[in-house]
Design an enzyme around this catalytic site. Structure first.
Site, PDB file in Angstrom:
ATOM      1  N   GLU A   7      69.222  42.287 -40.407  1.00  0.00           N
ATOM      2  CA  GLU A   7      69.731  41.062 -41.037  1.00  0.00           C
ATOM      3  C   GLU A   7      70.813  41.327 -42.059  1.00  0.00           C
ATOM      4  OE1 GLU A   7      66.592  38.041 -42.110  1.00  0.00           O
ATOM      5  OE2 GLU A   7      65.319  39.626 -41.348  1.00  0.00           O
ATOM      6  N   ASP A  83      63.708  41.349 -40.378  1.00  0.00           N
ATOM      7  CA  ASP A  83      62.605  41.466 -41.335  1.00  0.00           C
ATOM      8  C   ASP A  83      61.239  41.169 -40.699  1.00  0.00           C
ATOM      9  OD1 ASP A  83      64.287  42.183 -43.344  1.00  0.00           O
ATOM     10  OD2 ASP A  83      64.305  40.254 -44.367  1.00  0.00           O
ATOM     11  N   ASP A  85      58.633  39.250 -40.875  1.00  0.00           N
ATOM     12  CA  ASP A  85      57.935  38.015 -41.218  1.00  0.00           C
ATOM     13  C   ASP A  85      58.362  36.939 -40.216  1.00  0.00           C
ATOM     14  OD1 ASP A  85      60.509  37.300 -42.003  1.00  0.00           O
ATOM     15  OD2 ASP A  85      60.083  37.413 -44.145  1.00  0.00           O
ATOM     16  N   GLU A  87      60.410  34.390 -40.426  1.00  0.00           N
ATOM     17  CA  GLU A  87      61.848  34.141 -40.348  1.00  0.00           C
ATOM     18  C   GLU A  87      62.540  35.270 -39.593  1.00  0.00           C
ATOM     19  OE1 GLU A  87      63.305  31.296 -41.319  1.00  0.00           O
ATOM     20  OE2 GLU A  87      61.281  30.617 -41.822  1.00  0.00           O
ATOM     21  N   TYR A 297      58.511  46.153 -48.276  1.00  0.00           N
ATOM     22  CA  TYR A 297      58.960  44.774 -48.047  1.00  0.00           C
ATOM     23  C   TYR A 297      58.359  43.828 -49.084  1.00  0.00           C
ATOM     24  CZ  TYR A 297      60.511  40.682 -45.476  1.00  0.00           C
ATOM     25  OH  TYR A 297      61.132  39.508 -45.121  1.00  0.00           O
ATOM     26  N   ARG A 299      58.183  40.410 -49.258  1.00  0.00           N
ATOM     27  CA  ARG A 299      57.600  39.103 -48.926  1.00  0.00           C
ATOM     28  C   ARG A 299      56.261  39.340 -48.234  1.00  0.00           C
ATOM     29  NH1 ARG A 299      63.151  38.314 -47.823  1.00  0.00           N
ATOM     30  NH2 ARG A 299      64.089  36.855 -49.324  1.00  0.00           N
ATOM     31  N   HIS A 343      50.370  44.325 -43.023  1.00  0.00           N
ATOM     32  CA  HIS A 343      51.280  44.347 -44.158  1.00  0.00           C
ATOM     33  C   HIS A 343      50.627  45.019 -45.353  1.00  0.00           C
ATOM     34  CE1 HIS A 343      53.687  40.620 -42.600  1.00  0.00           C
ATOM     35  NE2 HIS A 343      53.693  41.631 -41.758  1.00  0.00           N
TER      36      HIS A 343
END
Length: 551
Positions: A7, A83, A85, A87, A297, A299, A343
């Site tokens: 990204e 990423d 997640d 999104e 990461y 988030r 995670h």
């Protein structure tokens, strides 16, 4: 040549260094597609055709997409590494569609840390696109588009408000409701009493009145206080004396929410700035040996660390502080928690990169946030702080009770590395020799008049905490949601606290008048839970979208 698509251009630069000449790493610069603004009400969604979305390439990304397509034509393999997640999964899915890739075969990598170890692990364990995760993101986007467009259209027509949204409007309601609590608050008087108690050896201690006739203390006026003090027997005796060792456990690894709260409380960083700085630390900082990601990461709602990292911390703690300073590592998810156990929490990638040793490579904000995350990453695995706590309880013939407390710190434990980020706990010592049933005397009563206080306005930190507790939004949306209501001038910010503007009050009241069944905590939290269920393949997208109450 293998083409890897991420990204961020910063991330592509860091990853390129480790993958070598056989790989070409490029950035999509975030989402390349979004819902079009066409069809019924400009929703970009065919509601009558099972909510079929119509996507289009973001015009601002046309050049980026053209460049990626050109590189893809000469690539031996295309690997998607956005990423880890929802999104990021959706971005990979859109890239696969635009590049005409086989969803079932195209490799999808997850980089939880931008380090040689993290990249090697990802390369060795590719997966394919997680379609339920994509469906969850798509459902959220459709929900936000339908609800947001319909609410915004009404608000704009009636009161000229700029926008409304499924989550942002509920967050605004929290802030407005809190402000009205403050406006309507009526202070109540109450009194606290401390007795100066003396034993037969003339030793004294200060004890708080905790019970009157065995019940909670309720002295709400000067008259009630004076009446109690004037009739108080002077003789008391020791009802109980208890001493025990208390363990004060280390804080858990950071989640997105707890990092945002700590950064605000300690440094007054906004949630937006915290996430921006954390993103920089994750994607790569250039040190003397090149660029490397300094944290995992950022988030995440997981509060655990990997067993490998726990072992590394154990060696570091034992070497630098002693074996007795190591405690236990939070390597498992809490029972019943709704987190993705793959995670980790937010931690540093290398314990040996001590903050002061790399300070010259960091901006002031990066140094502050990295130092905090480094300390938390070590502390979460360390032994508890220990204190010797003593409570002496006195009583009298009326069954009143007074308590004197002391705390003596006996072992600093995790505070060895984390004390600068916590409120300092001083020793409080009672030199008062006594045993059960010893008779003592009250020599003096100190009375203090108090008034109950109105609840505090939300800071960004306490608002994030409320959003997390109430199930409103998810880690990736906290900062953007708060930023949106600030940008729309629905709230003003003073000394870090959020106050609704006149337009904020008007917007909230209009939404509550017409859409209270949608703009409320329970409905929004239920929708968030349903999105999680979609991601876990428990329910379908149609099931959730058909729950929208005002189509």
């Amino acid at each position: 040549m293998k083409l890897v698509i991420v990204e961020s251009p910063t991330k592509s630069k860091t990853i390129s260094k480790y993958l070598g000449k056989d790989y070409k790493v490029v950035a999509s610069y975030g989402h390349i597609c979004d819902l079009a603004i066409d069809g019924d009400d400009g929703l970009g969604v065919d509601i009558k055709n099972d909510f079929l979305p119509h996507y289009e390439i973001d015009p601002r990304k046309a050049g980026t997409v053209k460049g990626i397509k050109k590189l893809a034509e000469s690539a031996d393999e295309i690997i998607l590494a956005t990423d880890p997640d929802r999104e990021g999964e959706a971005i990979s899915w859109h890239l696969a569609r635009v590049l005409d890739l086989d969803i079932s075969k195209t490799k999808r990598l997850e980089f939880h840390e931008i380090t040689p170890y993290g990249i090697k692990n990802a390369i060795e364990a590719p997966r394919t696109i997680d379609l339920p995760l994509v469906e969850a993101q798509e459902t959220r986007r459709i929900l936000d588009r339908i609800i947001g467009f319909k609410l915004s259209k009404l608000l704009n027509a009636k009161i000229h408000s700029k926008s409304a949204g499924r989550v942002q409007s509920v967050v605004l309601k929290l802030i407005v409701d809190r402000e009205r609590e403050i406006q309507n608050f009526v202070p109540e008087e109450y009194w606290t009493l401390h007795a100066n108690i003396v034993n037969e050896n003339k030793e004294s201690c200060k004890a708080l009145l905790t019970k009157i006739n065995g019940e909670k203390v309720n002295l709400h006026s000067l008259e009630e206080k004076d009446n109690y003090v004037n009739n108080l027997p002077k003789e008391v005796w020791v009802l109980n004396k208890e001493s025990k060792e208390t363990k004060h456990y280390a804080p858990s690894p950071f989640t997105t929410s707890s990092l945002q709260q700590s950064a605000f409380n300690l440094f007054k960083m906004s949630t937006k700035k915290t996430m921006k700085v954390a993103q920089e630390l994750f994607e790569g900082i250039t040190l003397d040996k090149g660029s490397i990601g300094l944290i995992t990461y950022m988030r995440t709602d997981a509060a655990r660390i990997s067993p490998l990292f726990a072992h590394i911390v154990k060696e570091y703690v034992s070497k630098n502080y002693g074996d007795n300073y190591y405690g236990f590592a939070p390597v498992k998810a809490k029972n019943g928690s709704n987190i993705q156990d793959a995670h980790e929490g937010i931690r540093v990638t290398h314990v040996d990169y001590e903050p002061d040793n790399i300070k010259s490579y960091l901006t002031d904000d990066q140094y502050k946030l990295y130092s905090l995350i480094w300390a938390r990453s070590i502390a979460c695995c360390m032994a508890p702080r220990l204190s010797n706590d003593t409570t002496i309880t006195f009583t009298n013939v009326n069954k009143d009770e007074f308590e004197a407390k002391s705390q003596i710190n006996t072992f600093d434990g995790y505070s060895k590395v984390y004390s600068k980020y916590e409120k300092k706990v001083e020793d409080s010592v009672i030199n008062f020799d006594c045993k059960e049933k010893d008779v003592c005397q009250i020599k003096k009563i100190d009375a203090k008049q108090n008034f109950t206080k109105a609840p505090s306005r939300y800071s960004e930190a306490s608002l994030v905490k409320a959003m997390e507790e109430k199930g409103i939004g998810r880690p990736s949306t906290y900062a953007s949601t708060i930023d949106t209501i600030k940008a729309r001038d629905y709230v003003s910010v003073s000394r870090g606290y959020l106050t609704p503007t006149e337009q904020g009050f008007l917007t909230n009241d209009s939404l509550q008048e017409y859409f209270s069944d949608v703009i409320n905590v329970a409905y929004t939290a239920d929708m968030e839970a349903k999105l999680d269920d979609i991601a876990d393949s428990k329910i379908s997208k149609s099931n959730v979208l058909n729950r929208i109450k005002f189509l």
